[in-house]
Design a protein around this motif. Structure first.
Motif, PDB file in Angstrom:
ATOM      1  N   ARG A   1      22.424   6.027 -22.153  1.00 11.63           N
ATOM      2  CA  ARG A   1      21.593   4.822 -22.123  1.00 11.63           C
ATOM      3  C   ARG A   1      20.449   4.956 -23.128  1.00 11.63           C
ATOM      4  N   PRO A   2      19.952   3.825 -23.660  1.00  8.62           N
ATOM      5  CA  PRO A   2      18.846   3.900 -24.613  1.00  8.62           C
ATOM      6  C   PRO A   2      17.586   4.432 -23.951  1.00  8.62           C
ATOM      7  N   ASN A   3      16.928   5.370 -24.603  1.00  5.69           N
ATOM      8  CA  ASN A   3      15.721   5.981 -24.050  1.00  5.69           C
ATOM      9  C   ASN A   3      14.503   5.209 -24.545  1.00  5.69           C
ATOM     10  N   LEU A   4      14.167   4.134 -23.830  1.00  2.42           N
ATOM     11  CA  LEU A   4      13.065   3.274 -24.244  1.00  2.42           C
ATOM     12  C   LEU A   4      11.700   3.868 -23.895  1.00  2.42           C
ATOM     13  N   GLY A   5      11.679   4.891 -23.050  1.00  5.39           N
ATOM     14  CA  GLY A   5      10.405   5.425 -22.587  1.00  5.39           C
ATOM     15  C   GLY A   5       9.944   6.678 -23.283  1.00  5.39           C
ATOM     16  N   ARG A   6      10.650   7.116 -24.307  1.00  7.93           N
ATOM     17  CA  ARG A   6      10.288   8.387 -24.942  1.00  7.93           C
ATOM     18  C   ARG A   6       8.864   8.358 -25.499  1.00  7.93           C
ATOM     19  N   PHE A   7       8.477   7.235 -26.119  1.00 10.86           N
ATOM     20  CA  PHE A   7       7.140   7.186 -26.718  1.00 10.86           C
ATOM     21  C   PHE A   7       6.054   7.044 -25.651  1.00 10.86           C
ATOM     22  N   LEU A   8       6.448   6.789 -24.385  1.00  9.71           N
ATOM     23  CA  LEU A   8       5.489   6.727 -23.282  1.00  9.71           C
ATOM     24  C   LEU A   8       5.396   8.056 -22.535  1.00  9.71           C
ATOM     25  N   GLY A   9       6.096   9.083 -23.047  1.00  9.02           N
ATOM     26  CA  GLY A   9       6.056  10.386 -22.405  1.00  9.02           C
ATOM     27  C   GLY A   9       7.284  10.712 -21.597  1.00  9.02           C
ATOM     28  N   GLY A  10       8.306   9.844 -21.630  1.00  6.75           N
ATOM     29  CA  GLY A  10       9.538  10.109 -20.905  1.00  6.75           C
ATOM     30  C   GLY A  10      10.397  11.145 -21.614  1.00  6.75           C
ATOM     31  N   THR A  11      11.314  11.772 -20.864  1.00 11.61           N
ATOM     32  CA  THR A  11      12.190  12.794 -21.427  1.00 11.61           C
ATOM     33  C   THR A  11      13.445  12.177 -22.025  1.00 11.61           C
ATOM     34  N   GLU A  12      14.152  12.978 -22.819  1.00 11.63           N
ATOM     35  CA  GLU A  12      15.399  12.540 -23.429  1.00 11.63           C
ATOM     36  C   GLU A  12      16.476  12.310 -22.369  1.00 11.63           C
ATOM     37  N   PHE A  13      17.380  11.360 -22.633  1.00 14.01           N
ATOM     38  CA  PHE A  13      18.517  11.130 -21.759  1.00 14.01           C
ATOM     39  C   PHE A  13      19.693  11.992 -22.220  1.00 14.01           C
ATOM     40  N   PRO A  14      20.578  12.378 -21.291  1.00 11.13           N
ATOM     41  CA  PRO A  14      21.779  13.108 -21.719  1.00 11.13           C
ATOM     42  C   PRO A  14      22.722  12.181 -22.462  1.00 11.13           C
ATOM     43  N   SER A  15      23.492  12.732 -23.387  1.00  5.72           N
ATOM     44  CA  SER A  15      24.462  11.918 -24.122  1.00  5.72           C
ATOM     45  C   SER A  15      25.797  11.834 -23.385  1.00  5.72           C
ATOM     46  N   GLY A  16      26.089  12.842 -22.567  1.00  9.50           N
ATOM     47  CA  GLY A  16      27.339  12.874 -21.821  1.00  9.50           C
ATOM     48  C   GLY A  16      27.106  13.035 -20.334  1.00  9.50           C
ATOM     49  N   PRO A  17      28.176  13.163 -19.535  1.00 12.13           N
ATOM     50  CA  PRO A  17      28.067  13.279 -18.088  1.00 12.13           C
ATOM     51  C   PRO A  17      27.060  14.342 -17.661  1.00 12.13           C
ATOM     52  N   ALA A  18      26.321  14.023 -16.594  1.00  6.60           N
ATOM     53  CA  ALA A  18      25.243  14.899 -16.125  1.00  6.60           C
ATOM     54  C   ALA A  18      25.406  15.203 -14.642  1.00  6.60           C
ATOM     55  N   CYS A  19      25.015  16.412 -14.258  1.00 10.35           N
ATOM     56  CA  CYS A  19      25.040  16.841 -12.863  1.00 10.35           C
ATOM     57  C   CYS A  19      23.605  16.818 -12.341  1.00 10.35           C
ATOM     58  N   VAL A  20      23.269  15.822 -11.545  1.00 15.17           N
ATOM     59  CA  VAL A  20      21.901  15.636 -11.053  1.00 15.17           C
ATOM     60  C   VAL A  20      21.696  16.486  -9.803  1.00 15.17           C
ATOM     61  N   THR A  21      20.666  17.318  -9.808  1.00 15.73           N
ATOM     62  CA  THR A  21      20.410  18.231  -8.689  1.00 15.73           C
ATOM     63  C   THR A  21      19.307  17.748  -7.757  1.00 15.73           C
ATOM     64  N   SER A  22      18.379  16.919  -8.253  1.00 13.33           N
ATOM     65  CA  SER A  22      17.318  16.411  -7.390  1.00 13.33           C
ATOM     66  C   SER A  22      16.624  15.225  -8.040  1.00 13.33           C
ATOM     67  N   VAL A  23      16.039  14.374  -7.195  1.00 14.27           N
ATOM     68  CA  VAL A  23      15.205  13.257  -7.659  1.00 14.27           C
ATOM     69  C   VAL A  23      14.037  13.096  -6.698  1.00 14.27           C
ATOM     70  N   THR A  24      12.955  12.530  -7.202  1.00 12.71           N
ATOM     71  CA  THR A  24      11.804  12.193  -6.369  1.00 12.71           C
ATOM     72  C   THR A  24      11.137  10.974  -6.988  1.00 12.71           C
ATOM     73  N   GLY A  25       9.996  10.564  -6.460  1.00 14.15           N
ATOM     74  CA  GLY A  25       9.308   9.392  -6.981  1.00 14.15           C
ATOM     75  C   GLY A  25       7.827   9.644  -7.127  1.00 14.15           C
ATOM     76  N   HIS A  26       7.203   8.931  -8.066  1.00 14.57           N
ATOM     77  CA  HIS A  26       5.759   9.052  -8.270  1.00 14.57           C
ATOM     78  C   HIS A  26       5.122   7.671  -8.321  1.00 14.57           C
ATOM     79  N   MET A  27       4.204   7.426  -7.381  1.00 21.16           N
ATOM     80  CA  MET A  27       3.393   6.206  -7.353  1.00 21.16           C
ATOM     81  C   MET A  27       1.955   6.600  -7.014  1.00 21.16           C
ATOM     82  N   HIS A  28       1.054   5.629  -7.118  1.00 25.24           N
ATOM     83  CA  HIS A  28      -0.314   5.838  -6.663  1.00 25.24           C
ATOM     84  C   HIS A  28      -0.508   5.142  -5.323  1.00 25.24           C
ATOM     85  N   ARG A  29      -1.765   4.986  -4.879  1.00 21.42           N
ATOM     86  CA  ARG A  29      -2.030   4.688  -3.479  1.00 21.42           C
ATOM     87  C   ARG A  29      -1.626   3.295  -3.007  1.00 21.42           C
TER      88      ARG A  29
END
Length: 397
Positions: free
Chosen positions: A222-250
């Motif tokens: 998928r296109p990595n539209l958030g890289r210039f905002l500090g986001g990480t690179e996306f994988p180019s091929g299939p990925a094995c996801v081991t964990s996810v979480t979320g970040h919000m404020h109050r």
């Protein structure tokens, strides 16, 4: 130097770094590294976010199998908003070396050092007093050694970002301890890569007295539209996801993550309704996400319905303050930190010399203080092995 000795076990030497204290044992030979953020003062009734740089002299990469974060001195009206550790991957280590041992105020380290957030590799962090993130056997994060300059050898540069909130009437000293657990490369079967998806921040905008939802997606190819905002690179091929979480404020009331498979069916992976106790969804076995599939994440924010109203200084008479990142780009408003959040206020006295001088209900948008908000998807994955039989692409054996 500190060392631990246990009966029946050989001594386990550790390296403790505050302003970088070195011992004779090579970094790559250690079992763990403990790093301390230099203490810094958070003024009364305010937020403070700082960045500092630590250098680990190392001629080769380090394999990290776990991260432990302890925010020291929390309690009452004083707390850590977040702590993040980044590895510097850019070409200008010298610019960071000049900052060693200093605590410099910066929003998410965007304008810290050379000021290119795309060169900061997200490693991990904490939104709680203590956090322990240890990876399954056979997995590790690799920190690459970086060139320091002509004839200066190599080192691993870490940028530490600490944000604290002091709601008390007295200044408070903040401290953070970070421990990196290490392993020998021969024990590593796959290297983890971080997920830090931030595009949803750009559209975050909740008008006064309302509830709104924003979100985006992460997935291979998928296109990595958030890289210039500090986001990480996306994988180019299939990925094995081991964990996810979320970040919000109050004012964040709900964070969800759904796996969207090839048939467009959605499978809920993660739900959180307590912004400051986000927890994480550990996926065991790892979830294979192939090209054409994705993780959708969404954040719901409440400003003035069941929570307190976001207030801000009015810049122009009759115009609600607070612009989203998208608003800034559409209106061609210059910014050096991607935030159009309204200046925080409680009364008109807080707005003296700003716009009309009035403190009014404001739009809740992306911003760096605890009074603004965010919507970020963190997690980890490793590259799938396409040479293995279907259904076994994530096997580590």
């Amino acid at each position: 130097m500190r060392s631990d000795t246990r009966v029946g076990m050989r001594p386990i030497a550790r390296l403790v770094l505050g302003l970088v204290v070195l011992t004779a044992v090579p970094v790559h030979a250690r079992r763990s590294i403990t790093i301390r953020v230099p203490p810094f003062v958070v003024p009364a009734r305010s937020d403070r976010e700082i960045c500092t740089f630590v250098e680990l002299p190392a001629g080769q990469s380090l394999d990290v199998t776990g991260i432990d974060v302890t925010n020291l001195g929390t309690g009452g009206d004083v707390s850590s908003h977040h702590f993040i550790v980044y590895a510097y991957t850019g070409p200008d280590m010298a610019a960071y070396e000049a900052l060693k041992g200093q605590t410099i105020d910066s929003n998410a380290c965007i304008n810290y050092g050379p000021g290119d957030p795309t060169d900061l590799q997200f490693i991990g962090g904490s939104q709680t007093v203590r956090a322990r993130q240890h990876y399954p056997k056979g997995l590790a994060l690799q920190l690459q050694a970086n060139t320091r300059g002509v004839g200066a050898g190599k080192a691993i540069g870490l940028v530490l970002n600490s944000h604290w909130i002091n709601g008390s009437d007295k200044p408070h000293k903040a401290r953070v301890k970070l421990k990196l657990s290490l392993t020998n490369p021969k024990n590593v079967k796959q290297y983890l890569k971080p997920i830090f998806e931030v595009v949803a921040n750009g559209a975050l905008k909740v008008s006064p007295g309302s509830v709104a939802t924003t979100g985006w997606s992460w997935g291979p190819g998928r296109p990595n539209l958030g890289r210039f905002l500090g986001g990480t690179e996306f994988p180019s091929g299939p990925a094995c996801v081991t964990s996810v979480t979320g970040h919000m404020h109050r004012r964040g009331t709900l964070f969800t993550v759904d796996y969207v498979d090839a048939s467009a069916a959605k499978h809920r992976l993660y739900t959180n309704t307590v912004y400051d106790e986000p927890g994480q969804a550990v996926l065991d076995p790892p979830l294979l996400v192939s090209n054409g599939e994705r993780l959708d994440y969404q954040c719901t924010h409440d400003s003035g319905v069941a929570t307190d109203q976001k207030m801000g200084c009015e810049e122009t008479s009759g115009e609600i303050p607070g612009r989203s990142v998208i608003d800034l780009f559409v209106e061609h408003i210059p910014t050096d930190n991607f935030s159009g959040a309204a200046h925080r206020c409680t009364t008109d006295a807080d707005c003296a010399g700003i716009g009309t001088g009035k403190c009014v209900p404001a739009n809740l948008v992306f911003g760096y203080t605890s009074d603004d908000d965010m919507c970020i998807l963190p997690g980890y994955y490793y590259d799938a092995d396409a040479t293995k039989p279907a259904g076994h692409e994530c096997d580590l054996s």
